[in-house]
Design a protein around this motif. Sequence first.
Motif, mmCIF file in Angstrom:
data_model
loop_
_atom_site.group_PDB
_atom_site.id
_atom_site.type_symbol
_atom_site.label_atom_id
_atom_site.label_comp_id
_atom_site.label_asym_id
_atom_site.label_seq_id
_atom_site.Cartn_x
_atom_site.Cartn_y
_atom_site.Cartn_z
ATOM 1 N N ILE A 195 45.189 43.064 61.631
ATOM 2 C CA ILE A 195 44.960 41.890 62.484
ATOM 3 C C ILE A 195 44.488 40.678 61.669
ATOM 4 C CG2 ILE A 195 43.263 40.968 64.116
ATOM 5 C CD1 ILE A 195 44.852 42.115 66.063
ATOM 6 N N SER A 196 43.604 40.909 60.674
ATOM 7 C CA SER A 196 43.082 39.740 59.953
ATOM 8 C C SER A 196 44.186 39.055 59.145
ATOM 9 C CB SER A 196 41.898 40.129 59.064
ATOM 10 O OG SER A 196 42.295 41.117 58.150
ATOM 11 N N GLU A 420 52.854 50.266 66.433
ATOM 12 C CA GLU A 420 52.048 51.477 66.658
ATOM 13 C C GLU A 420 50.674 51.368 66.005
ATOM 14 O OE1 GLU A 420 55.109 55.074 67.501
ATOM 15 O OE2 GLU A 420 54.601 54.823 65.379
ATOM 16 N N THR A 421 50.618 50.783 64.821
ATOM 17 C CA THR A 421 49.346 50.661 64.111
ATOM 18 C C THR A 421 48.392 49.725 64.857
ATOM 19 O OG1 THR A 421 50.588 50.955 62.064
ATOM 20 C CG2 THR A 421 48.329 50.218 61.837
ATOM 21 N N LEU A 422 48.940 48.608 65.365
ATOM 22 C CA LEU A 422 48.091 47.674 66.128
ATOM 23 C C LEU A 422 47.504 48.362 67.360
ATOM 24 C CD1 LEU A 422 50.232 44.385 65.981
ATOM 25 C CD2 LEU A 422 47.992 44.761 64.892
ATOM 26 N N LEU A 423 48.351 49.119 68.074
ATOM 27 C CA LEU A 423 47.854 49.804 69.273
ATOM 28 C C LEU A 423 46.834 50.868 68.910
ATOM 29 C CD1 LEU A 423 50.648 50.560 71.890
ATOM 30 C CD2 LEU A 423 48.868 48.826 71.939
ATOM 31 N N GLN A 424 47.170 51.686 67.911
ATOM 32 C CA GLN A 424 46.272 52.788 67.564
ATOM 33 C C GLN A 424 44.924 52.261 67.079
ATOM 34 O OE1 GLN A 424 48.011 55.817 65.015
ATOM 35 N NE2 GLN A 424 46.024 56.734 64.600
ATOM 36 N N THR A 425 44.949 51.108 66.380
ATOM 37 C CA THR A 425 43.711 50.557 65.830
ATOM 38 C C THR A 425 42.891 49.820 66.884
ATOM 39 O OG1 THR A 425 44.994 50.201 63.823
ATOM 40 C CG2 THR A 425 42.800 49.224 63.877
ATOM 41 N N LEU A 427 43.579 49.564 70.439
ATOM 42 C CA LEU A 427 43.485 50.129 71.791
ATOM 43 C C LEU A 427 43.574 51.653 71.681
ATOM 44 C CD1 LEU A 427 45.959 47.560 73.299
ATOM 45 C CD2 LEU A 427 43.580 47.750 74.036
ATOM 46 N N PRO A 428 42.660 52.254 70.909
ATOM 47 C CA PRO A 428 42.807 53.691 70.623
ATOM 48 C C PRO A 428 42.827 54.552 71.892
ATOM 49 C CG PRO A 428 40.672 52.857 69.852
ATOM 50 C CD PRO A 428 41.490 51.667 70.240
ATOM 51 N N GLN A 429 41.966 54.200 72.869
ATOM 52 C CA GLN A 429 41.938 55.035 74.087
ATOM 53 C C GLN A 429 43.286 55.027 74.795
ATOM 54 O OE1 GLN A 429 38.307 53.128 75.680
ATOM 55 N NE2 GLN A 429 37.853 55.172 76.482
ATOM 56 N N LEU A 430 43.849 53.823 74.920
ATOM 57 C CA LEU A 430 45.150 53.699 75.578
ATOM 58 C C LEU A 430 46.209 54.458 74.783
ATOM 59 C CD1 LEU A 430 47.001 52.438 77.724
ATOM 60 C CD2 LEU A 430 47.290 50.473 76.207
ATOM 61 N N THR A 525 40.769 39.387 70.409
ATOM 62 C CA THR A 525 40.482 40.821 70.349
ATOM 63 C C THR A 525 39.303 41.010 69.408
ATOM 64 O OG1 THR A 525 42.823 41.327 70.617
ATOM 65 C CG2 THR A 525 41.443 43.095 69.779
ATOM 66 N N VAL A 526 38.318 41.769 69.865
ATOM 67 C CA VAL A 526 37.174 42.022 68.996
ATOM 68 C C VAL A 526 37.611 43.017 67.925
ATOM 69 C CG1 VAL A 526 34.787 42.786 68.909
ATOM 70 C CG2 VAL A 526 35.667 41.648 70.960
ATOM 71 N N THR A 527 37.459 42.638 66.656
ATOM 72 C CA THR A 527 37.886 43.575 65.599
ATOM 73 C C THR A 527 36.673 44.153 64.893
ATOM 74 O OG1 THR A 527 38.115 41.676 64.152
ATOM 75 C CG2 THR A 527 40.112 42.508 65.149
#
Length: 527
Positions: A195-196, A420-425, A427-430, A525-527
């Motif tokens: 993200i950064s 996939e990496t953005l989601l897993q990192t 929004l891990p619960q989702l 998004t809080v990172t």
Amino acid sequence: AMAEPERGLSLSIARVVQRLQGSSLHSQLERQARISLHKPEIKLESLKEDIKDFLKTSGWEKKLQNAVYSELNVFPWPCHPAAPPEHIKEPLAYMRKAQGSWEKRILKSLNSMCTELSIPLAQKRPVNEQKELLNKWNEMGTDEPDLSLFRPVYAPKDFLEVLMNLRNPNYENGEQPSFRNHLGLIQVPLKVKDISELKEDFSELGLNVGQLGIDDSAQVPPEFFENEHVRIGQKVLAEQDSAAAQQYVRQGCPTALRADLWALILNISNQPEDVLYYEQLKSNVIQHNLLVDSLIYKDVKLTASNDDYYFVFEDYLYQVLLCFSRDTSVLEHFTYSSATPPKSYIQGKLGMEEYAVFYPPNGVIPFHGFSMYVAPLCFLYHEPSKLYQIFREMYVRFFFRLHSISSHPSGIVSLCLLFETLLQTHLPQLFYHLREIGAQPLRISFKWMVRAFSGYLATDQLLLLWDRILGYNSLEILAVLAAAVFAFRAVNLMEVTSLAAAEAVLADLSTLKVMPLLQIFLFATVT
């Protein structure tokens, strides 16, 4: 010895010069320079400088700059002076191999359709058929041939299955330490941005920057930003500078200026010789009948003809896509694409290279949904040869990467992994929830990305998205948007218990606003 970067630079310059030497711009420049010799302000003793000044003031220097800029945008920088050509196509051997076997499958599917239907790949049209086609060139959609026996050579989901099975043979399963925890469908270790890095790359999308496509930016009243942005846009167009236009569209294009700005970025000027070239492609379509014509026809009928936004452009789509299939200049992009154009042999000469021809002539076999790459452009360009050139340039710069296997950051494999990496990192619960219920997010988002969201978003929103593809000369934003859509619908998605239910939540994206989604996902998004 010359330092490596400099060596690379001189190679790039040499290649650009070589490519421009064969162009019509080169002969136009020569002609202008010759004409200028007769002007009083050009003196023999300062000939070189005077001609340079003349080319500058008369706008020709700008045209040359744009042509160079265009070359640098399309062609990759040489990886290494000694690198073999296949490395410019794709540096990783296992990716080249996977792409090769995927091409064999596509070709097999095409050939078996030929055999089943006993239709040749290509044949000359009888004269009466040629006349008929010429007469109804502008209303081909009224034709209703029976295409029930034709099927798309492949659809995006077939392609996804292939990508899911990609592996790097240098790693036995799970040996890559950094990669072991990736739980998505894509199992190859490619470096994707976090993200950064994305925030830095897409800084112009930040919350404190004016944007077209955001209605209520707190910092700037939108109408003030819009009026000012239009004024700057008109200036950029008057300057005719591709690089400036590319920077400008990162904040979105005013509707009235979009067609001209995109053409400037893509360096398309629709000269008389371009119109003539298009007419030649058209006469080629009239004279010969290709099996891919039926595939194109069927694809338009299955996709654009059923779309509320695009059905009115049906005839444009046939014209552009049929001409595209005949365009051998498209073959050039295979020097920097991992794909290789399919070959076909003249009857009875199988395997004899001197009897090999590329089939189709442009080397691109259309798949289910291919016509959606053209459809949105019909809103902007109404003159067929201009529409055609814009599409061809968008294809050889961007769209080809969405249906070939490569390690390129804008290639579909990297986009899937980035998504996939953005989601897993973030929004891990989702991500875990959807994975547990057998609704891997990529199974839903893959088709959006392969089509660059065409046919999924409302057209005004799609054009705002494509503004940014052109502005950043990258397709990565597709993966970011796909992740942002999941983030936006996360609450509903947490409640579903099956793939079908998850698909239902995401079935209609036509009400989504692209820019707020991207902004919130990247910058809030809080990172």
